[in-house]
Scaffold this motif. Structure first.
Motif, PDB file in Angstrom:
ATOM      1  N   LEU A  41      -2.066  -3.941  -5.821  1.00  0.00           N
ATOM      2  CA  LEU A  41      -1.153  -4.712  -4.976  1.00  0.00           C
ATOM      3  C   LEU A  41      -1.677  -4.969  -3.552  1.00  0.00           C
ATOM      4  O   LEU A  41      -1.615  -6.100  -3.070  1.00  0.00           O
ATOM      5  N   PRO A  42      -2.206  -3.957  -2.850  1.00  0.00           N
ATOM      6  CA  PRO A  42      -2.633  -4.213  -1.468  1.00  0.00           C
ATOM      7  C   PRO A  42      -3.678  -5.330  -1.331  1.00  0.00           C
ATOM      8  O   PRO A  42      -3.763  -5.964  -0.291  1.00  0.00           O
TER       9      PRO A  42
ATOM     10  N   SER B 157      -3.538  -8.176  -2.719  1.00  0.00           N
ATOM     11  CA  SER B 157      -2.940  -9.504  -2.688  1.00  0.00           C
ATOM     12  C   SER B 157      -1.935  -9.643  -1.540  1.00  0.00           C
ATOM     13  O   SER B 157      -1.276 -10.655  -1.425  1.00  0.00           O
ATOM     14  N   VAL B 158      -1.847  -8.623  -0.703  1.00  0.00           N
ATOM     15  CA  VAL B 158      -0.964  -8.709   0.457  1.00  0.00           C
ATOM     16  C   VAL B 158      -1.785  -9.141   1.669  1.00  0.00           C
ATOM     17  O   VAL B 158      -2.875  -8.624   1.904  1.00  0.00           O
ATOM     18  N   SER B 159      -1.270 -10.102   2.428  1.00  0.00           N
ATOM     19  CA  SER B 159      -1.973 -10.547   3.629  1.00  0.00           C
ATOM     20  C   SER B 159      -2.151  -9.369   4.600  1.00  0.00           C
ATOM     21  O   SER B 159      -1.240  -8.575   4.787  1.00  0.00           O
ATOM     22  N   PRO B 160      -3.350  -9.245   5.218  1.00  0.00           N
ATOM     23  CA  PRO B 160      -3.562  -8.150   6.163  1.00  0.00           C
ATOM     24  C   PRO B 160      -2.507  -8.110   7.264  1.00  0.00           C
ATOM     25  O   PRO B 160      -2.110  -7.024   7.712  1.00  0.00           O
ATOM     26  N   VAL B 161      -2.032  -9.279   7.668  1.00  0.00           N
ATOM     27  CA  VAL B 161      -1.017  -9.331   8.726  1.00  0.00           C
ATOM     28  C   VAL B 161       0.277  -8.669   8.252  1.00  0.00           C
ATOM     29  O   VAL B 161       0.906  -7.895   8.984  1.00  0.00           O
ATOM     30  N   VAL B 162       0.657  -8.938   6.998  1.00  0.00           N
ATOM     31  CA  VAL B 162       1.851  -8.308   6.431  1.00  0.00           C
ATOM     32  C   VAL B 162       1.621  -6.800   6.307  1.00  0.00           C
ATOM     33  O   VAL B 162       2.533  -5.998   6.548  1.00  0.00           O
TER      34      VAL B 162
END
Lengths: 277, 296
Positions: free
Chosen positions: B118-119, B121-126
């Motif tokens: 999962l991490p 596909s999460v935007s670094p900003v999020v």
């Protein structure tokens, strides 16, 4: 349950799984759920207002549009790249192959300032492009360049192993049955590679959508024109607009989840057709 | 070693040049190679060369002065510190997750594997934002943290947390397929012969996975040291206190101090090159042991 426990000779399962679940929850699941709980507490009206202002909608169009274009360009050139690396020999091939992973290893901020230096008006390429009326740095075109850089290895590295494992016997058979090289490529080579190619495309797209470091230096960050969605989250945070930042983050997370499921499905398809062929 | 590398590639490419029916005409090959190399030069080589050219534009004196600056040194130290905490944490997690997923069958295994990825596909900003929501002044634990005078956001613990999040899957996703492919017969044999769990892991599993493990650690480390977006959100950009090298590059660049920005960036680019060299060596050694294992 009993039979599987009886077959379980190796020790450490409860400890390993327990630690994995606790660590996963603490680092990933609980923090991510904060975005949705925080969004839920602010009420639908203000949530919708935060994610639907013209400036935010313009940033979605830019982020998702340019990411899609970059992923498509990477799919085409990444396939050519993987093909050349697998099928042909040329001097320096080993170095080229190793450097394909550069965007994975090079910090995004470094890529960002390097690309800006290249494409700025006085840069190595910018000084030649500017007189032709092509402005790259500080325009959406610059974002495209950065996202192509970031996404290239995803396509090459998903397609390359499939091409390597492809048996040439089918191609020989196609050729001996009278197919020309292009027909052979289109009808025999491409179908088994397609799932991997789509997976690479989706991975490059997913990465591009969330990308921040390499983009903000070259984008110019003009609201409504070249402002990407992740930057908008940071802008809201700096204005202490936490609900606004969280609402936009929730939209990005939902698209991330959808993409993750899509990619998982594509990968399962790729493994099936790869394993079957 | 050079000869051995060359042999590997000739063996590799001969497979495809055996038959004229599966080869494109020379001009097609030429064009495709030219397209690939042009794309390579434009998008990969040019940015890399630019970093070093810009860093040295004002000479070696300016270059070294930028690197020994106290702010630069504290940024380098902080980057090393954050990686030194984040990488071992994810290493232990990766081994533990791979042991559970690859060696045992249980319900929800597929879901767990997906969640570990999962991490990515999460935007670094999020990724940075979620820790602000938890530990920031207005976050869930914010009031409690202020009361007890614990600083996480705008301090080193926040940088570590954000880095751990973005580098979370690296080791696990290298090890899971590798350990699944190796099966569990060897470990079961060791246990049946009376070895303890730890002995089995150290003497049987670890030697089998060492190249995959190293590979995952190298990629994890590269990302940990180079992460920008996530740490940018949680750092607060306090000079000499919460600036890692990538954040310091941004500050110098925004101050139009380009030579110094590129000087610090060149260190990160060297780290990236080193990562790629070690990665190639590991891949090569891993493949060699694999083929040696298959022959014997």
């Amino acid at each position: 349950m009993n039979t599987s426990a009886a077959r379980r000779v190796l020790p450490g399962f409860p400890l390993a799984l327990g630690y994995t679940l606790v660590y996963l929850s603490l680092i990933v699941l609980v923090p991510l759920s904060a975005v949705f709980l925080k969004s839920a507490t602010q009420g639908w009206e203000s949530f919708w207002a935060a994610i639907s202002t013209p400036r935010v909608v313009a940033s979605y169009q830019l982020t998702y549009g340019v990411s899609l274009l970059a992923a498509a360009i990477n799919a085409v050139f990444g396939l050519i790249f993987a093909w050349v690396l697998v099928r042909y020999t040329f001097p320096g091939k080993r170095i080229v192959d190793a450097l394909v992973d550069l965007p994975f290893a090079l910090p995004t901020a470094v890529a960002g300032i390097a690309l800006t230096a290249i494409y700025a008006g006085n840069g190595w390429l910018g000084q030649w492009l500017q007189p032709l009326g092509i402005k790259v740095a500080f325009t959406p075109l610059g974002i495209l360049v950065a996202l192509i850089f970031i996404g290239l290895p995803f396509v090459v590295r998903t397609v390359q192993p499939v091409l390597e494992d492809l048996s040439t016997e089918l191609e020989e058979a196609a050729a001996s049955l009278g197919a020309d090289r292009w027909q052979t490529f289109y009808r025999v080579v491409l179908p088994p590679v397609l799932p991997a190619l789509l997976t690479g495309f989706a991975l490059a797209f997913a990465r591009a959508v969330g990308e921040y470091g390499s983009v903000i230096f070259i984008a110019g960050n003009v609201p409504m024109v070249s402002e990407i969605t992740p930057l908008l989250i940071i802008t809201k945070l700096e204005q202490f607009d936490y609900p606004g930042a969280t609402a936009i983050a929730a939209v990005m997370l939902v698209t991330s989840f959808i993409l993750l499921f899509l990619i998982n499905g594509l990968q399962a398809w790729a493994n099936r057709s790869h394993g079957g062929g | 070693m050079g000869a051995a590398v060359a042999t590997h590639w000739t063996v590799h490419s001969r497979r495809f040049e055996a038959s004229a029916a599966t080869r494109e005409p020379a001009w097609v090959r030429g064009i495709l190679i030219a397209i690939a190399l042009a794309f390579f030069a434009l998008f990969l080589l040019l940015p890399l060369v630019t970093v070093f050219a810009e860093a040295l534009r004002k000479g070696w004196g300016v270059y070294f002065a930028a690197l020994v600056d106290p702010d630069a040194r504290s940024a380098i130290f902080l980057t090393l510190l954050v990686a030194a905490i984040a990488v071992p944490l994810n290493l232990v997690f990766g081994v533990s997750a791979a042991w559970a997923i690859a060696k045992f069958n249980f319900r929800g295994k597929q879901l767990l594997t997906t969640l570990i990825d999962l991490p990515f596909s999460v935007s670094p900003v999020v990724a940075g934002l979620i820790f602000v929501l938890l530990f920031g002044a207005q976050g869930w634990f914010g009031p409690w943290l202020i009361e007890h005078d614990v600083k996480i956001i705008f301090a080193v613990p926040g940088l570590v947390l954000a880095t751990v999040f973005v580098t979370f899957p690296f080791v696990a996703r290298e090890l899971i397929p590798l350990m699944e492919a190796q099966g569990q017969e060897e470990e079961e044999a060791a246990i049946v012969l009376g070895a303890s769990g730890w002995q089995t892991f150290w003497r049987v599993t670890l030697p089998n996975i060492k190249w995959g493990l190293l590979y995952g650690v190298i990629l994890c480390n590269a990302r940990a040291m180079g992460e920008f977006g996530a740490v940018s959100v949680v750092s607060g950009h306090i000079r000499g206190r919460t600036n890692t090298m990538p954040l310091y590059v941004e500050i110098l660049y925004n101050e139009y101090n380009f030579a110094a920005a590129f000087a610090v960036a060149s260190l990160l680019a060297l780290l990236a090159l080193l990562t790629l060299v070690v990665k190639s060596l590991v891949e090569w050694r891993g493949r060699q042991e694999l083929s040696a294992g298959q022959e014997s």
